[in-house]
Write an enzyme that holds these catalytic residues in place. Structure first.
Site, short mmCIF file in Angstrom:
data_model
loop_
_atom_site.label_atom_id
_atom_site.label_comp_id
_atom_site.label_asym_id
_atom_site.label_seq_id
_atom_site.Cartn_x
_atom_site.Cartn_y
_atom_site.Cartn_z
N TYR A 1 -14.59 31.83 13.88
CA TYR A 1 -14.03 32.94 14.68
C TYR A 1 -12.87 32.41 15.53
O TYR A 1 -11.80 33.00 15.60
CB TYR A 1 -15.12 33.52 15.60
CG TYR A 1 -14.67 34.75 16.37
CD1 TYR A 1 -14.97 36.03 15.91
CD2 TYR A 1 -13.95 34.63 17.55
CE1 TYR A 1 -14.55 37.15 16.59
CE2 TYR A 1 -13.52 35.75 18.25
CZ TYR A 1 -13.83 37.01 17.78
OH TYR A 1 -13.41 38.12 18.47
N PHE B 1 12.04 52.19 9.30
CA PHE B 1 10.98 52.25 8.29
C PHE B 1 9.94 53.22 8.86
O PHE B 1 9.81 53.34 10.07
CB PHE B 1 10.39 50.87 7.99
CG PHE B 1 9.33 50.97 6.93
CD1 PHE B 1 9.69 51.27 5.63
CD2 PHE B 1 7.98 50.84 7.22
CE1 PHE B 1 8.73 51.45 4.64
CE2 PHE B 1 7.01 51.01 6.24
CZ PHE B 1 7.39 51.31 4.94
N THR B 2 9.20 53.91 7.97
CA THR B 2 8.29 54.98 8.43
C THR B 2 7.40 54.53 9.60
O THR B 2 7.37 55.16 10.65
CB THR B 2 7.41 55.47 7.27
OG1 THR B 2 6.84 54.34 6.61
CG2 THR B 2 8.21 56.28 6.27
N PHE C 1 3.42 62.00 4.27
CA PHE C 1 3.60 61.57 2.88
C PHE C 1 2.37 60.87 2.32
O PHE C 1 2.17 60.82 1.12
CB PHE C 1 4.84 60.66 2.74
CG PHE C 1 4.73 59.33 3.44
CD1 PHE C 1 5.14 59.20 4.76
CD2 PHE C 1 4.23 58.22 2.80
CE1 PHE C 1 5.04 57.99 5.42
CE2 PHE C 1 4.14 56.99 3.44
CZ PHE C 1 4.55 56.88 4.77
#
Ligand code: F0G
Length: 481
Positions: free
Chosen positions: A79, A131-132, A454
């Site tokens: 971890y 960018f989206t 989209f």
């Protein structure tokens, strides 16, 4: 490598052997019709098992190398303090030149942290192009996006070699108009995705950096496809022909205050990271990492993914890896140009982009020509591409449709996954479609989510054009094609 054949043609040639394969199936057109209608004409909703050639994206779909798979077997599943993280950190230091690294679960998580820390409500973020996901994170943080790409970028036929460049005059004016304290950061995206995988030049990046520095505005580089941009600089920009890809990557990185990337795109199947040498910016972002991603030495990735990414980052500086994708995209684009299929030129990174406004000039933009073309392409070929046009835009705050600057069907070429015959097949079906384009009409939404529509929005054909396309297809290719 593009190899010259004896008859003068060039063929992209794979610089690797294919050792592991996955079976695919080309279903008959009646079944493809049923599936695309069930999917709301949205290629994101199709099941992978129903797709013949999956050109949706290069995100998480690239083939891994033998060395990446081998590294995954020796991952250290701790971890905290995982050895796998330190390998990733040292790959980022060696290849990209950054000492400080925040691992994240994928690229948009990096965008979330950067936007959360750097943006105050009302600020503007200047980009070569959005960018989206990068845009949505700016908006969620209360900011606004201003895109200052050069004019040639929106002309799909222009053969400007660096359509990802920022317009320097517009940049100076924008800073003057907003006031530098209202600009949260400037974001330059490598091989600009929504412009058709178009790179920026080193000269342009240096000019942007100079202005950013004078105005004390951080320069953030989205380098999800940094190797492709570096290779295109080597191939297209004067003075870089003899430099190694690694040197060019280092030169780009020396200009960035913050660098981030989606590991899914290039270096592994998942993950991402933020990297910087600016301690002050690092210290502002770091406290949020365990809140949103995970502990500092994994950030939401498994140790196997960090191992694969560490090797992938070292391999991406090899011209034969990212260079091979560029050659396949170039081949794809050249073949389309030969067949008079309108595509974005010059060939860039990641995909062949078909200009849907030109391909379906009779379909109004309000009926989503790029979405209609993506649905039609799946129907006639089983090739799954992605709409990159108005469906990929967000409505404005009054709920009005915002028309995209360009309407593209993106046919992605994931690294080392497809062969030249896959590409020839896709070109052939595009050729058939363009001959029968008058049969393709538009789409309309019947289920529209409020954000990133989209991905899961559902649409249907505006009339019975799909049925008519199926009839014509069967006439030309037979019942079971
Ligand atoms: N930046 C760029 C330039 C991208 O292309 C992407 C993803 C992201 C950020 C976000 O990264 O997906 O890991 O969260 N592009 C994918 C595509 C989705 O299909 O082009 P992510």
């Amino acid at each position: 490598m593009l190899i010259k054949l004896s008859d003068g043609r060039s063929l992209p040639i794979e610089l690797h052997r294919i050792k592991i394969v996955q079976k695919t199936e080309l279903q008959p057109i009646d079944l493809r019709f049923k599936k695309i209608i069930e999917a709301g004409c949205n290629t994101f909703i199709l099941k992978s098992r129903d797709v013949f050639i999956d050109m949706l994206t290069d995100s998480g779909t690239n083939a891994m190398s033998d060395n990446q798979l081998a590294a995954m077997m020796v991952a250290d599943d701790a971890y905290a303090g995982s050895e796998s993280f330190f390998k990733l950190q040292s790959a980022i230091k060696d290849v990209l030149g950054f000492k400080l690294v925040l691992p994240v679960h994928q690229g948009r998580a990096a965008e979330h942290l950067i936007s959360r820390v750097l943006i105050k409500p009302g600020d503007t973020v200047i980009m070569n192009y959005h960018f989206t996901t990068s845009k949505v994170h700016v908006l969620f943080a209360g900011g606004m996006v201003e895109e200052l790409c050069i004019d040639e970028a929106l002309n799909t036929e222009s053969i400007h070699p660096f359509k990802g460049n920022m317009d320097i005059e517009k940049l100076k004016n924008s800073i003057k108009n907003h006031g530098r304290e209202k600009i949260a950061f400037i974001r330059m995206e490598a091989t600009t995705n929504l412009l058709g995988g178009q790179p920026f030049s080193m000269d342009n990046l240096k000019k942007v950096k100079k202005i950013a520095e004078i105005n004390k505005i951080p320069l953030v580089i989205d380098g999800s496809l940094i190797a492709e941009n570096a290779i295109l600089i080597k191939r297209r920009e004067k003075g870089f022909e003899k430099k190694s890809v690694e040197t060019i990557i280092h030169e780009i990185m020396s200009l960035a205050d913050i660098f981030y990337f989606s590991g899914r795109k290039s270096s592994s199947s998942r993950g991402g990271a933020i990297a910087t040498n600016n301690k002050e910016l690092f210290d502002r972002m770091a406290p949020f990492l365990p809140v949103f991603e995970g502990f500092f030495t994994y950030g939401g990735m498994s140790s196997k993914e960090m191992e694969a990414m560490a090797v992938g980052i070292r391999e991406m500086a090899d011209d034969d890896v990212a260079g091979t994708v560029l050659d396949f995209v170039q081949f794809f684009v050249n073949r389309c140009v030969e067949e008079k299929i309108p595509v974005v030129t010059p060939a860039g990174g990641l995909a062949c982009h078909v200009d849907a406004k030109k391909f379906l000039s009779h379909v109004p933009q309000s009926e989503y020509p790029a979405g209609a073309l993506a649905a039609a392409m799946f129907l006639v070929s089983g090739v799954r591409g992605m709409e990159r046009g108005t469906i990929s835009m967000e409505r404005d705050k009054d709920g009005r449709e915002v028309m995209a600057d360009i309407e593209l069907l993106r046919l992605a070429v994931p690294r080392r996954v497809f062969t030249a015959s896959h590409i020839e097949f896709a070109v052939d079906r595009l050729k058939w479609l363009i001959k029968n384009r008058h049969l393709v009409h538009g789409l309309k939404f019947f289920e529209e989510p409020p954000v990133l529509r989209f991905f899961v929005g559902k649409l249907k054909p505006v009339d019975d054009w799909m049925e008519r396309l199926v009839i014509k297809f069967k006439k030309d290719f037979g019942e079971d094609a």
